[in-house]
Design a protein around this motif. Structure first.
Motif, PDB file in Angstrom:
ATOM      1  N   ARG A   7     -24.227   0.581 -11.497  1.00 40.51           N
ATOM      2  CA  ARG A   7     -23.554   1.170 -12.310  1.00 40.51           C
ATOM      3  C   ARG A   7     -22.790   1.674 -11.989  1.00 40.51           C
ATOM      4  N   ASP A  14     -13.886   0.564 -10.977  1.00 40.28           N
ATOM      5  CA  ASP A  14     -15.331  -0.184 -11.358  1.00 40.28           C
ATOM      6  C   ASP A  14     -15.717  -1.133 -10.072  1.00 40.28           C
ATOM      7  N   ARG A  16     -14.168  -3.771 -10.694  1.00 33.70           N
ATOM      8  CA  ARG A  16     -13.993  -5.623 -11.133  1.00 33.70           C
ATOM      9  C   ARG A  16     -13.209  -6.340 -10.104  1.00 33.70           C
ATOM     10  N   CYS A  46     -17.751  -3.593  -2.279  1.00 35.69           N
ATOM     11  CA  CYS A  46     -18.358  -3.218  -4.003  1.00 35.69           C
ATOM     12  C   CYS A  46     -20.306  -3.848  -3.356  1.00 35.69           C
ATOM     13  N   LEU A  50     -22.921  -4.773  -8.517  1.00 36.98           N
ATOM     14  CA  LEU A  50     -21.793  -5.073  -9.617  1.00 36.98           C
ATOM     15  C   LEU A  50     -21.272  -6.330 -10.305  1.00 36.98           C
ATOM     16  N   HIS A  53     -23.595  -7.368 -13.480  1.00 41.94           N
ATOM     17  CA  HIS A  53     -22.804  -5.782 -14.311  1.00 41.94           C
ATOM     18  C   HIS A  53     -21.911  -6.517 -14.345  1.00 41.94           C
ATOM     19  N   HIS A  54     -21.071  -7.020 -13.835  1.00 39.69           N
ATOM     20  CA  HIS A  54     -19.889  -7.112 -14.386  1.00 39.69           C
ATOM     21  C   HIS A  54     -19.731  -8.813 -15.593  1.00 39.69           C
ATOM     22  N   PHE A  55     -20.177  -9.842 -14.363  1.00 36.73           N
ATOM     23  CA  PHE A  55     -20.534 -10.772 -14.436  1.00 36.73           C
ATOM     24  C   PHE A  55     -21.381 -11.771 -15.246  1.00 36.73           C
ATOM     25  N   ARG A  64     -14.597 -16.711 -14.649  1.00 38.20           N
ATOM     26  CA  ARG A  64     -13.454 -15.713 -14.384  1.00 38.20           C
ATOM     27  C   ARG A  64     -12.468 -15.767 -13.130  1.00 38.20           C
TER      28      ARG A  64
END
Length: 199
Positions: A7, A14, A16, A46, A50, A53-55, A64
């Motif tokens: 993370r 981050d 994203r 990245c 991640l 983690h984000h999606f 998204r």
């Protein structure tokens, strides 16, 4: 490539936004199936972790990236949970509840408008529907007629969405949700409980 593991630190970049931009590009370039999570992470510089983690998943990253405020696969998965005998009613109700929301309606219309101008985006969306919607229904139904049943159900739902929310056909556009649900449920129930191959 300089990728940090796990993370992101509080206050740090981050990743994203970079993941969304990379996903948008790669889904358009390679389609939904061809754009792998590893390739998206590499393009974004990245860690692939991640994305989860984000999606949470590839299908949600796609939603998204394509500016859908609510991914159709989320609606479907919610409908498939619970008593199988009432799945058709849940599906009709959840589709109407979701797409009656202005943000969802607007994002879907925008995606379709973009797809008309950029065929590669529409191609990626078709692959997404084939894999995450039709494919999931095939898995849910099982049996020899599973793909026919999935295709029939998706045809009804797409017709509802396109007619009510995209081009606004009357009286479908202004019919109260409960009446639309009552009209659709018998057909969806017949498909959901079909035991023999459709003819």
């Amino acid at each position: 490539m300089n990728k940090s593991r796990g993370r992101p630190r509080a206050g740090a970049d981050d990743g994203r936004d970079r993941l969304l931009a990379a996903a948008r590009d790669l889904f358009a370039e390679r389609g939904y199936t061809g754009a792998t999570l590893r390739a998206i992470a590499t393009r974004a510089d990245c860690d692939p972790a991640l994305i989860a983690h984000h999606f949470g998943s590839k299908k949600e990253l796609f939603a998204r990236a394509m500016a859908l405020s609510l991914g159709p696969s989320v609606v479907l998965e919610t409908a498939l949970r619970g008593d199988p005998t009432t799945t058709p009613e849940r599906l009709a109700a959840l589709v109407l509840r979701a797409w009656d929301a202005p943000a969802v309606h607007g994002s879907l219309t925008q995606l379709l408008a973009t797809g008309m101008q950029h065929p590669e985006v529409l191609h990626a969306f078709r692959e997404y529907i084939a894999k995450e919607i039709v494919g999931r229904l095939v898995e849910y139904f099982g049996g020899a007629a599973a793909r026919e049943r999935a295709t029939a159900m998706v045809t009804i739902i797409i017709g509802l969405i396109f007619g009510r929310y995209v081009i606004g056909v009357e009286p479908l556009r202004s019919t109260p949700p409960e009446r639309v649900i009552a009209s659709l449920t018998p057909s969806l129930r017949a498909i959901a409980h079909q035991q023999r191959p459709l003819r």
